[in-house]
Design an enzyme around this catalytic site. Structure first.
Site, PDB file in Angstrom:
ATOM      1  N   ASP A  20      -3.152   6.172  -3.123  1.00 38.26           N
ATOM      2  CA  ASP A  20      -1.993   5.549  -2.484  1.00 38.26           C
ATOM      3  C   ASP A  20      -1.423   4.474  -3.420  1.00 38.26           C
ATOM      4  OD1 ASP A  20      -3.814   3.509  -2.178  1.00 38.26           O
ATOM      5  OD2 ASP A  20      -3.221   3.018  -0.141  1.00 38.26           O
ATOM      6  N   SER A  60      -0.216   0.996  16.644  1.00 38.29           N
ATOM      7  CA  SER A  60      -0.492   0.761  15.217  1.00 38.29           C
ATOM      8  C   SER A  60      -0.650  -0.728  14.973  1.00 38.29           C
ATOM      9  CB  SER A  60       0.687   1.307  14.395  1.00 38.29           C
ATOM     10  OG  SER A  60       0.696   0.683  13.128  1.00 38.29           O
ATOM     11  N   ARG A 109       0.528   5.382  17.832  1.00 36.84           N
ATOM     12  CA  ARG A 109       0.087   6.624  17.200  1.00 36.84           C
ATOM     13  C   ARG A 109      -0.588   7.538  18.230  1.00 36.84           C
ATOM     14  NH1 ARG A 109       1.220   5.483  12.066  1.00 36.84           N
ATOM     15  NH2 ARG A 109       0.559   3.480  11.217  1.00 36.84           N
ATOM     16  N   ALA A 122     -10.525   8.359   7.843  1.00 36.74           N
ATOM     17  CA  ALA A 122     -10.161   9.737   7.511  1.00 36.74           C
ATOM     18  C   ALA A 122      -9.077   9.764   6.440  1.00 36.74           C
ATOM     19  CB  ALA A 122      -9.682  10.457   8.764  1.00 36.74           C
ATOM     20  N   ASP A 134      -6.253   1.963  -3.134  1.00 39.33           N
ATOM     21  CA  ASP A 134      -7.483   1.739  -2.366  1.00 39.33           C
ATOM     22  C   ASP A 134      -7.815   2.941  -1.478  1.00 39.33           C
ATOM     23  OD1 ASP A 134      -5.536   1.315  -0.461  1.00 39.33           O
ATOM     24  OD2 ASP A 134      -6.266  -0.666   0.149  1.00 39.33           O
ATOM     25  N   SER A 184       0.810  -1.217   0.000  1.00 42.12           N
ATOM     26  CA  SER A 184       0.000   0.000   0.000  1.00 42.12           C
ATOM     27  C   SER A 184       0.852   1.281   0.000  1.00 42.12           C
ATOM     28  CB  SER A 184      -0.933  -0.076   1.204  1.00 42.12           C
ATOM     29  OG  SER A 184      -1.826   0.977   1.218  1.00 42.12           O
ATOM     30  N   ARG A 233      -3.047   4.916  20.468  1.00 36.71           N
ATOM     31  CA  ARG A 233      -3.294   3.489  20.197  1.00 36.71           C
ATOM     32  C   ARG A 233      -2.084   2.872  19.502  1.00 36.71           C
ATOM     33  NH1 ARG A 233      -4.133   3.261  14.780  1.00 36.71           N
ATOM     34  NH2 ARG A 233      -4.639   1.056  14.776  1.00 36.71           N
TER      35      ARG A 233
HETATM   36  P1  NG1 Z   1      -2.466   1.553  11.785  1.00 37.25           P
HETATM   37  O1  NG1 Z   1      -1.027   1.375  11.444  1.00 37.25           O
HETATM   38  O2  NG1 Z   1      -3.064   0.459  12.615  1.00 37.25           O
HETATM   39  O3  NG1 Z   1      -2.720   2.925  12.364  1.00 37.25           O
HETATM   40  C1  NG1 Z   1      -3.017   2.228   9.248  1.00 37.25           C
HETATM   41  C2  NG1 Z   1      -4.053   3.315   9.123  1.00 37.25           C
HETATM   42  C3  NG1 Z   1      -5.425   2.655   9.111  1.00 37.25           C
HETATM   43  C4  NG1 Z   1      -5.534   1.596   8.039  1.00 37.25           C
HETATM   44  C5  NG1 Z   1      -4.358   0.644   8.104  1.00 37.25           C
HETATM   45  C6  NG1 Z   1      -4.311  -0.354   6.984  1.00 37.25           C
HETATM   46  C7  NG1 Z   1      -4.082   5.554  10.106  1.00 37.25           C
HETATM   47  C8  NG1 Z   1      -3.978   6.377  11.327  1.00 37.25           C
HETATM   48  N1  NG1 Z   1      -3.994   4.232  10.267  1.00 37.25           N
HETATM   49  O4  NG1 Z   1      -3.278   1.502  10.424  1.00 37.25           O
HETATM   50  O5  NG1 Z   1      -6.389   3.631   8.981  1.00 37.25           O
HETATM   51  O6  NG1 Z   1      -5.676   2.185   6.771  1.00 37.25           O
HETATM   52  O7  NG1 Z   1      -3.097   1.355   8.147  1.00 37.25           O
HETATM   53  O8  NG1 Z   1      -3.669   0.117   5.847  1.00 37.25           O
HETATM   54  O9  NG1 Z   1      -4.236   6.095   9.009  1.00 37.25           O
HETATM   55 ZN    ZN Z   2      -3.685   1.072   0.174  1.00 35.82          ZN
END
Ligand code: NG1
Ligand code: ZN
Length: 528
Positions: free
Chosen positions: A277, A498, A505, A372, A281, A64, A496
């Site tokens: 991205d 990640s 984050r 978001a 997606d 991604s 939280r």
């Molecule tokens: P994590 O790394 O769990 O914050 C990130 C994005 C999610 C989601 C996933 C999967 C933020 C803050 N977090 O997750 O929204 O898209 O990657 O790709 O954007």
């Molecule tokens: Zn993606």
């Protein structure tokens, strides 16, 4: 399938000294760590297909928005959804098996556990994004599929949502819920036909799309050939040959996280821009105003735009007792949630990760879900679709609205968030409303916000509740965050771990930019 064949094939992909975990986005990490993981995911896909009576399972190789050196792999379930969560643990266990024999043993254990019929021929399709490491990982996958007798088909470089689409089409072919032709051509046909009808007699100027130098570039170029010319799409950052350019100073994540233009874009006031991205997606929009100030139109703005437009069409079609809900995560801007409530629509907050949002959206006749960061889509329940397609309009105005509504259900990729389909959806809505980007933006004003990440020794000690909006562990930390939040106006902050990176984050929003920045820094300081 013979034990020798599986063990010999697995022997070509030795496991590095590393612990793996199937997370929110499958397995994702430095590409050189992934060959054994991808091989074993191939075995899991075969099992999953046989468990599902031979239905087609998808395997997508992508990381991604991550940097070029990373890659990843995830499974797609029969209706184009993310892998059912209870199976993630089997993927984790297979990926961590310490020997080829252990891989084989665990595979046969799963066969027994699920009483899997050995006569069912498993079917798997796969694709990848445009990374340098992808072909070798595809080879590892093929070797696994061949070792266990899978009927497989590769789709080459595709966007993640395209592969989700094809999986669903293959599994619904010839049935009541047939989704479309199971080919890329079928994908372009389906969404372009809907788009062209929605845009008949309309035009909507131009939009510039930054494709993050990923697979979205060539695929958008392909899609463009099917469009009726009612919008002029300028494609930028579409160099997929220079691997190092992927997601570099471009793309949805760059724009959203930094709240800035990609340096390659010199924006004209009030013109529309969008960024995808690396696997297309996600999408965010943006523009600069007359004073050259940058404005982001993120997933929350897209969700509110889509929900209000669909709500109007339902109403204008004369359809009643129809529920529309908007699903968000804790990262949704507080102003967006307030705006949706003002529209009279219910909102739900789920943990991060589209599988949670997708699931919650199924509770409505029409569930609009977006993160978001721009990942999201709109789901219509099977009953809602039946009602829409069986509805008898009572006058020409209802007829027109109903025709638009039917086309909207075809334009949207209902399997998963899809940047190309979402791009066309936004373009249609703006054309119908005759809105420039500033008018769209004016629906509500985002609260200034800041997203930070903190490197911590062990992110697993951070445990959350209330859709990740509150920490339960480490004990006492939430109270400290609350105390800080209490000092600022209109403030909110949460922490939280990640699910995709080894970081924690920190999100903060407040009445002013400086307060949001300061709050984020102070909360981040609590983590050290
Ligand atoms: P994590 O790394 O769990 O914050 C990130 C994005 C999610 C989601 C996933 C999967 C933020 C803050 N977090 O997750 O929204 O898209 O990657 O790709 O954007
Ligand atoms: Zn993606």
């Amino acid at each position: 399938m013979s034990q020798e064949a599986v063990i010999a094939a697995s022997g070509a992909y030795p496991k590095p000294a590393q612990t793996f975990q199937y997370g929110t986005a499958g397995f994702r990490m430095k590409a050189e760590l992934l060959p054994s993981v991808v091989f074993r995911v191939g075995l899991l896909a075969a099992l999953r297909s046989r468990y599902k009576g031979g239905q087609v399972i998808g395997v997508m190789i992508t990381a991604s928005h991550n940097p070029p050196a990373d890659n990843g792999v995830k499974l797609i379930d029969p209706l184009g959804e993310m892998l059912e969560s209870s199976w993630e643990a089997y993927g984790t266990a297979l990926a961590n098996a310490e020997s080829d024999q252990a891989v084989y043993d665990y595979y046969t254990q799963l066969e027994q556990k699920f009483n899997i019929d050995k006569d069912v021929v498993p079917q798997v399709i796969y694709g990848s994004d445009t990374r340098e490491s992808s072909p070798a990982l595809v080879q590892a996958l093929k070797d696994a599929l061949d070792a266990v007798g899978v009927k497989s088909q590769g789709f080459g470089a595709v966007t993640t949502p395209q592969l989700h689409y094809v999986v669903r089409c293959l599994n619904t072919q010839g049935k009541d819920d047939a989704y479309g032709e199971p080919t890329l051509e079928g994908y372009y046909q389906k969404i372009s036909t809907a788009f062209n009808q929605l845009m008949a007699n309309k035009s909507n100027g131009s939009v510039t799309v930054d494709c993050a130098n990923g697979v979205g570039g060539p695929k958008l170029r392909e899609l463009q050939k099917y469009l009726n010319g009612s919008i002029d799409i300028t494609i930028t950052n579409d160099d997929t040959e220079t691997f190092s350019k992927l997601n570099s100073e471009s793309g949805a994540d760059y724009v959203k996280t930094g709240q800035r233009l990609p340096p390659s874009v010199s924006a004209q006031p009030l013109a529309r821009y969008a960024s995808l991205d690396g696997d297309a997606d996600r999408i965010v929009y943006y523009y600069v105003d007359k004073d050259s100030v940058f404005h982001l139109l993120d997933g929350d703005k897209i969700a509110t735009l889509a929900a209000s437009f669909i709500g109007d069409l339902i109403h204008q079609s004369g359809i009643t007792d129809f529920s529309i809900g908007v699903v968000q995560t804790a990262y949704a801007n507080g102003s967006s949630t307030a705006y949706i409530e003002k529209l009279g629509l219910p909102t739900v907050c789920t943990p991060t990760g589209v599988k949670h949002l997708h699931h919650a959206a199924l509770a409505y006749d029409c569930g609009v879900y977006f993160e978001a960061n721009g990942h999201g889509t709109v789901l219509f329940s099977p009953t809602a679709l039946k009602r829409i397609f069986a509805h008898e309009p009572k006058n020409p105005a209802q007829d027109t609205a109903l025709t638009h509504l039917k086309n909207i259900t075809e334009l949207i990729n209902q399997t998963v968030g899809d940047a190309l389909s979402d791009l066309l959806l936004v373009e249609v809505i703006l054309a119908h409303k005759e809105w420039t980007p500033d008018l769209w933006d004016a629906c509500y004003t985002d609260l200034p916000n800041r997203l930070e990440k903190a490197e911590v020794a062990d992110r697993n000690i951070y445990k959350t509740t209330d859709a990740e909006r509150k920490l339960t562990h480490p004990v006492g930390l939430q109270e400290q965050i609350d105390a800080l939040v209490g000092k600022y106006d209109q403030a909110r902050s949460f922490v939280r771990p990640s699910g995709t990176e080894n970081v924690v984050r920190v999100y903060a929003e407040a009445a002013t930019k400086s307060e949001a920045d300061e709050l984020a820094q102070k909360v981040k300081a609590l983590l050290n």
